[in-house]
Design a protein around this motif. Sequence first.
Motif, PDB file in Angstrom:
ATOM      1  N   LEU A  20      77.226  53.266 -53.437  1.00  0.00           N
ATOM      2  CA  LEU A  20      77.577  54.658 -53.177  1.00  0.00           C
ATOM      3  C   LEU A  20      78.422  55.222 -54.310  1.00  0.00           C
ATOM      4  O   LEU A  20      78.239  56.360 -54.736  1.00  0.00           O
ATOM      5  CB  LEU A  20      78.332  54.783 -51.853  1.00  0.00           C
ATOM      6  CG  LEU A  20      77.473  54.624 -50.605  1.00  0.00           C
ATOM      7  CD1 LEU A  20      78.351  54.566 -49.367  1.00  0.00           C
ATOM      8  CD2 LEU A  20      76.481  55.767 -50.497  1.00  0.00           C
TER       9      LEU A  20
ATOM     10  N   ASP B 154      76.570  56.436 -57.066  1.00  0.00           N
ATOM     11  CA  ASP B 154      75.734  57.590 -56.748  1.00  0.00           C
ATOM     12  C   ASP B 154      74.348  57.241 -56.245  1.00  0.00           C
ATOM     13  O   ASP B 154      73.427  58.049 -56.333  1.00  0.00           O
ATOM     14  CB  ASP B 154      75.598  58.540 -57.952  1.00  0.00           C
ATOM     15  CG  ASP B 154      76.903  59.253 -58.260  1.00  0.00           C
ATOM     16  OD1 ASP B 154      77.614  59.621 -57.308  1.00  0.00           O
ATOM     17  OD2 ASP B 154      77.206  59.438 -59.446  1.00  0.00           O
TER      18      ASP B 154
ATOM     19  N   GLU C  10      71.810  57.093 -53.402  1.00  0.00           N
ATOM     20  CA  GLU C  10      71.738  57.938 -52.216  1.00  0.00           C
ATOM     21  C   GLU C  10      71.996  57.095 -50.969  1.00  0.00           C
ATOM     22  O   GLU C  10      71.603  55.923 -50.904  1.00  0.00           O
ATOM     23  CB  GLU C  10      70.364  58.609 -52.153  1.00  0.00           C
ATOM     24  CG  GLU C  10      70.335  59.889 -51.362  1.00  0.00           C
ATOM     25  CD  GLU C  10      69.893  59.688 -49.934  1.00  0.00           C
ATOM     26  OE1 GLU C  10      70.194  60.559 -49.106  1.00  0.00           O
ATOM     27  OE2 GLU C  10      69.260  58.657 -49.653  1.00  0.00           O
ATOM     28  N   LEU C  11      72.642  57.700 -49.983  1.00  0.00           N
ATOM     29  CA  LEU C  11      73.120  56.946 -48.831  1.00  0.00           C
ATOM     30  C   LEU C  11      72.032  56.139 -48.131  1.00  0.00           C
ATOM     31  O   LEU C  11      72.184  54.945 -47.899  1.00  0.00           O
ATOM     32  CB  LEU C  11      73.800  57.901 -47.842  1.00  0.00           C
ATOM     33  CG  LEU C  11      74.390  57.260 -46.604  1.00  0.00           C
ATOM     34  CD1 LEU C  11      75.511  56.313 -46.969  1.00  0.00           C
ATOM     35  CD2 LEU C  11      74.902  58.326 -45.641  1.00  0.00           C
ATOM     36  N   SER C  12      70.922  56.775 -47.794  1.00  0.00           N
ATOM     37  CA  SER C  12      69.896  56.037 -47.063  1.00  0.00           C
ATOM     38  C   SER C  12      69.279  54.945 -47.934  1.00  0.00           C
ATOM     39  O   SER C  12      68.902  53.886 -47.440  1.00  0.00           O
ATOM     40  CB  SER C  12      68.815  56.991 -46.534  1.00  0.00           C
ATOM     41  OG  SER C  12      68.353  57.811 -47.561  1.00  0.00           O
TER      42      SER C  12
ATOM     43  N   MET D 243      73.720  61.415 -64.415  1.00  0.00           N
ATOM     44  CA  MET D 243      74.993  61.602 -63.712  1.00  0.00           C
ATOM     45  C   MET D 243      74.812  62.239 -62.340  1.00  0.00           C
ATOM     46  O   MET D 243      75.777  62.432 -61.613  1.00  0.00           O
ATOM     47  CB  MET D 243      75.917  62.478 -64.560  1.00  0.00           C
ATOM     48  CG  MET D 243      76.297  61.850 -65.866  1.00  0.00           C
ATOM     49  SD  MET D 243      77.458  62.846 -66.811  1.00  0.00           S
ATOM     50  CE  MET D 243      76.378  63.979 -67.634  1.00  0.00           C
ATOM     51  N   THR D 244      73.566  62.586 -61.991  1.00  0.00           N
ATOM     52  CA  THR D 244      73.322  63.291 -60.743  1.00  0.00           C
ATOM     53  C   THR D 244      73.798  62.485 -59.541  1.00  0.00           C
ATOM     54  O   THR D 244      73.679  61.267 -59.508  1.00  0.00           O
ATOM     55  CB  THR D 244      71.822  63.585 -60.584  1.00  0.00           C
ATOM     56  OG1 THR D 244      71.331  64.105 -61.798  1.00  0.00           O
ATOM     57  CG2 THR D 244      71.581  64.586 -59.483  1.00  0.00           C
ATOM     58  N   GLY D 245      74.298  63.191 -58.572  1.00  0.00           N
ATOM     59  CA  GLY D 245      74.801  62.552 -57.361  1.00  0.00           C
ATOM     60  C   GLY D 245      73.743  62.462 -56.279  1.00  0.00           C
ATOM     61  O   GLY D 245      72.554  62.286 -56.550  1.00  0.00           O
ATOM     62  N   GLN D 246      74.191  62.631 -55.054  1.00  0.00           N
ATOM     63  CA  GLN D 246      73.318  62.460 -53.896  1.00  0.00           C
ATOM     64  C   GLN D 246      72.130  63.425 -53.890  1.00  0.00           C
ATOM     65  O   GLN D 246      71.118  63.171 -53.268  1.00  0.00           O
ATOM     66  CB  GLN D 246      74.143  62.655 -52.618  1.00  0.00           C
ATOM     67  CG  GLN D 246      75.292  61.685 -52.458  1.00  0.00           C
ATOM     68  CD  GLN D 246      74.828  60.332 -51.966  1.00  0.00           C
ATOM     69  OE1 GLN D 246      73.978  60.241 -51.095  1.00  0.00           O
ATOM     70  NE2 GLN D 246      75.377  59.275 -52.539  1.00  0.00           N
ATOM     71  N   ASP D 247      72.277  64.533 -54.586  1.00  0.00           N
ATOM     72  CA  ASP D 247      71.250  65.562 -54.568  1.00  0.00           C
ATOM     73  C   ASP D 247      69.977  65.125 -55.307  1.00  0.00           C
ATOM     74  O   ASP D 247      68.917  65.730 -55.127  1.00  0.00           O
ATOM     75  CB  ASP D 247      71.807  66.842 -55.205  1.00  0.00           C
ATOM     76  CG  ASP D 247      70.920  68.040 -54.931  1.00  0.00           C
ATOM     77  OD1 ASP D 247      70.572  68.239 -53.748  1.00  0.00           O
ATOM     78  OD2 ASP D 247      70.570  68.740 -55.885  1.00  0.00           O
TER      79      ASP D 247
ATOM     80  N   HIS E  97      66.869  64.688 -53.153  1.00  0.00           N
ATOM     81  CA  HIS E  97      66.371  65.949 -52.630  1.00  0.00           C
ATOM     82  C   HIS E  97      65.566  66.696 -53.687  1.00  0.00           C
ATOM     83  O   HIS E  97      64.461  67.166 -53.453  1.00  0.00           O
ATOM     84  CB  HIS E  97      67.560  66.788 -52.164  1.00  0.00           C
ATOM     85  CG  HIS E  97      67.166  68.065 -51.511  1.00  0.00           C
ATOM     86  ND1 HIS E  97      66.898  69.197 -52.236  1.00  0.00           N
ATOM     87  CD2 HIS E  97      66.962  68.378 -50.217  1.00  0.00           C
ATOM     88  CE1 HIS E  97      66.563  70.156 -51.408  1.00  0.00           C
ATOM     89  NE2 HIS E  97      66.593  69.689 -50.181  1.00  0.00           N
TER      90      HIS E  97
ATOM     91  N   ARG F 279      77.040  62.244 -48.325  1.00  0.00           N
ATOM     92  CA  ARG F 279      75.866  62.962 -48.838  1.00  0.00           C
ATOM     93  C   ARG F 279      76.274  64.204 -49.619  1.00  0.00           C
ATOM     94  O   ARG F 279      75.509  64.718 -50.420  1.00  0.00           O
ATOM     95  CB  ARG F 279      74.961  63.367 -47.674  1.00  0.00           C
ATOM     96  CG  ARG F 279      74.191  62.205 -47.114  1.00  0.00           C
ATOM     97  CD  ARG F 279      72.746  62.597 -46.834  1.00  0.00           C
ATOM     98  NE  ARG F 279      71.916  61.407 -46.724  1.00  0.00           N
ATOM     99  CZ  ARG F 279      71.689  60.767 -45.573  1.00  0.00           C
ATOM    100  NH1 ARG F 279      72.215  61.229 -44.460  1.00  0.00           N
ATOM    101  NH2 ARG F 279      70.935  59.694 -45.563  1.00  0.00           N
TER     102      ARG F 279
ATOM    103  N   ASP G  39      78.574  64.238 -51.698  1.00  0.00           N
ATOM    104  CA  ASP G  39      79.226  63.723 -52.906  1.00  0.00           C
ATOM    105  C   ASP G  39      80.746  63.735 -52.826  1.00  0.00           C
ATOM    106  O   ASP G  39      81.423  63.791 -53.847  1.00  0.00           O
ATOM    107  CB  ASP G  39      78.785  64.507 -54.163  1.00  0.00           C
ATOM    108  CG  ASP G  39      77.375  64.152 -54.598  1.00  0.00           C
ATOM    109  OD1 ASP G  39      77.039  62.958 -54.574  1.00  0.00           O
ATOM    110  OD2 ASP G  39      76.620  65.071 -54.963  1.00  0.00           O
TER     111      ASP G  39
ATOM    112  N   THR H  28      75.832  69.306 -59.190  1.00  0.00           N
ATOM    113  CA  THR H  28      74.889  68.231 -58.863  1.00  0.00           C
ATOM    114  C   THR H  28      75.410  66.868 -59.312  1.00  0.00           C
ATOM    115  O   THR H  28      74.857  65.850 -58.953  1.00  0.00           O
ATOM    116  CB  THR H  28      73.511  68.462 -59.527  1.00  0.00           C
ATOM    117  OG1 THR H  28      73.706  68.668 -60.918  1.00  0.00           O
ATOM    118  CG2 THR H  28      72.788  69.630 -58.937  1.00  0.00           C
ATOM    119  N   THR H  29      76.462  66.876 -60.101  1.00  0.00           N
ATOM    120  CA  THR H  29      77.008  65.608 -60.584  1.00  0.00           C
ATOM    121  C   THR H  29      77.627  64.808 -59.446  1.00  0.00           C
ATOM    122  O   THR H  29      78.263  65.368 -58.565  1.00  0.00           O
ATOM    123  CB  THR H  29      78.083  65.871 -61.651  1.00  0.00           C
ATOM    124  OG1 THR H  29      77.553  66.751 -62.621  1.00  0.00           O
ATOM    125  CG2 THR H  29      78.500  64.587 -62.332  1.00  0.00           C
ATOM    126  N   GLY H  30      77.426  63.531 -59.515  1.00  0.00           N
ATOM    127  CA  GLY H  30      77.995  62.667 -58.497  1.00  0.00           C
ATOM    128  C   GLY H  30      79.397  62.221 -58.858  1.00  0.00           C
ATOM    129  O   GLY H  30      80.175  62.984 -59.434  1.00  0.00           O
TER     130      GLY H  30
END
Lengths: 501, 407
Positions: free
Chosen positions: A39, A42, A44-46, A221-225, A228, B140, B142, B330-332
Amino acid sequence: MFDALSDRLERIGGRLRGRGRISAQDLAEALGEIRTALLEADVELSVARAFCDNVAARCSIEELSKSLTPGQQVVKAVHEELISVLGGETLKITYASRPPTVILLAGLQGAGKTTTAGKLATWFKSQGRNPMVVAADLQRPAAVEQLRILAEQAGVGFHSFGTSPVEVVKNGVDEAVRIGRDVVILDTAGRLSIDEALMAEVKAISAATTPHYTFLVIDAMTGQDAVHTAKAFDETLALDGVVLTKLDGDARGGAALSVKYVLGKPIAFASTGERLGDLELFHPDRMADRILGMGDVLSLIEQAERTMDTAKLGESAGRMLAGQFTFDDFLEQMNQIKKMGSFGSIARLIPGMGKQLKEAASQFDDREIARIEGMVHSMTAQERQNPDLIDRSRQTRIAHGSGRSVADVAALLKQFKQMAKMMKSLGGGGGMPQMPGMGNPLAMRKQLQAMSQASPEQLSGLLGGTPTGATAPPPWAAQKPASGSKKGKKKGGRVTPPKGR
Amino acid sequence: MGMNAEMLLAAVDPTLLLVVFSSVIVLGGGAVVVQRRSGQRRETPPSVPAPSAAPVASTTLDHSSGLGATEEVVDPGDAQPLVVEAPVGVEAAAAVVAAPPTVEGSLQKSRGLFSSLRAARRLKAIDEGTWEDLEATMLRADVGVATTALVLTALKEQVKEGLISDDAGLFAGLKQQLTAVLDRTVRPANGELARTSSDEAVTVWLVVGVNGVGKTTTIGKLANRASNEGLKVLLAAGDTFRAAAGEQLATWGDRSDTEVVRGAAGGDPSAIIFDALQRAKAKNYDVVLADTAGRLHNKVNLVEELKKIRRVADKEPGDVTEVLLVIDATTGQNALVQARQFTEAVSVTGVVLTKLDGTAKGGVVLAIEAELGIPVRFIGVGEGVNDLLVFEPRAFIDALVGDDQLG
């Protein structure tokens, strides 16, 4: 980039190693740690949940308890799972039988599409193709101009003519056919997946050009999004793969794992720097190795095998492990390494490279090698064979001869002696019978890892040889000033090197 | 497949050993030598961060102490040929969005997430599932593992003490906790950006961040906002690295009716800032708004370059009163690292959170505020010149959790 994740798993491994028997609770705890690590990276949770379930399925408690290295077992299970997720083959580009091969790039704003277009063109050019880039980002100010400049720098064709993106890409492909370009890369405007009008537009672009490859450009670097976004683009465009950008940052890159997991589409390319040449095919297995801190061993080995004189190296390695490594060997070795390419880029590939050294490697100026060689060349043949000869007055002479300061020479000597000593202990010749020898690659790796993770000052502490480095300090450790007391000091803070004789 | 690596490793151990050996000598020993040199352009990657030339036993990530002292004197003669672009002042009106966007509207997606969760929860009592859902929702968005744990622990405590007994209370409590995180940070009212107190000096606002977060766009919006407030703003196109970044800023200059100082592509960004300062002083500008090239925070030479830019901007007549870090929503979790590193390098005074009009939740700002105490000042919610809003903690949290009264 996955360093932090591997550090974390390493720590979990270390804790399990300390236990005699593994209970279900121990395993649950380790899995919890893995989940947290994922997590924080980064993922994703599922995806993180599913990943942990799969890792759990790979670990049986009975087997863990029987194992001498339960931590390693868990790490191994994580590694296997990583490979199975990231896995599959490296994407191989199949060129269209009737050129041009059309490649469409899409993604969010700021993911790096335009830069990637330039880099991809450079890559195709290096593959002997004749690429052209088409700038269809009419939205962002100066995006067209940016791609035009990049194309010029890359020495590839550029086209952007028309008033709407769809018109531009059509014109672009037509032009490519007319002038005989065999790869066309379409750069499009950044768009949000929820912006229906813009998603319809990119769909129209795709319909107008029927690209052979559609790549989603995603920021590492993108996170949870990330998931999607990837899903939304895949539904609209039927992606063929992903280009992962900004991998040279220190983001842990969990997005790569998530997107691969959810879409099942390969990560085709990875961008690893700001230069046009900094784009490479993505290697899933190497990435998994990197996650576990094994470094990009395969790349290193490939490079080494291509360029090095292995017979010679084997000889000097033998001497090194026997504790007879000399400055002559060192020079020879530097020559071999120089053949492989820039020193910094090679050093970076070393497995389990510690943060400090890695950073040093990434910023390394290759001219430095010449300076170090200069110092070695200023030694007499005798001195090179027997570094212990070099006392203060010889150091001064060497410094004069090479135009360096005495402190520089002393530092080099100190470094050399510490490493020589460590290598000797690795080889089992250091009078430490409990040391794992050459026969055990895993233990070996641990050693290398512990070593390369240490700062130069810590290296002496590692000479005891255990992977944790928690042994009694060597005799000269006492010379170190108390920790922290000299932090701010810039020049005078160096220790006088131990007088070795 | 992974074991492949091990087998191969066993086979070439000598090679590897040797490479490791030399690397440590060269990098370790070399650093001592390199440390004293400087010069920080991208073309010649210079200073090694020095794997601690000073004999410090602890592992320290702070390389700045050694390098920061390399003072550089900027030679004005070094300045690039400069172009001052007069504003065209057209399209400005065209770019204006009819109805200014709202925080609420732009955060619809996040709100939807929390709201649907609420709808589901309303039916049940607080149980293990409640906590799992809350945790999942925050993760979710972040918000990050640490901050999420912090908030949940506080909530659990309240439940244990009987302060919260039902869902309504739980959501009020959640909102309160999240708001409390943001309230701990000092935030200037109304999004006001600090200006110099000296009559002689020129205010400088420096905009920094990694690649592709929206720095140039943000500057365009900030310039527009400042000119609307009656300030005379001069833009400095400090991104000389990325192709056409100057042109991009010039377009924004047109849109906000602001002048832009530009230099040659690949030129020294500090020189451009210097030129902008001279011009601002001569022509009585109130503020120099300085763009910088996107740079990853882990690239030591580029961070050094940024420090130099800041030093130059702070020299007379300049006075850097704001350093705004632009962060992509959008950065985590890496955003936290970015904030930490940039603050260490150039003392960030505020965050601008961009691209909040997408599906990303931007929850990482909670972590940034909680751990670093750097206030979010503005949010970017679109590509129009007016799509920059003052960050309002309560509105942000309300939008995140939903602000309707529980039935």
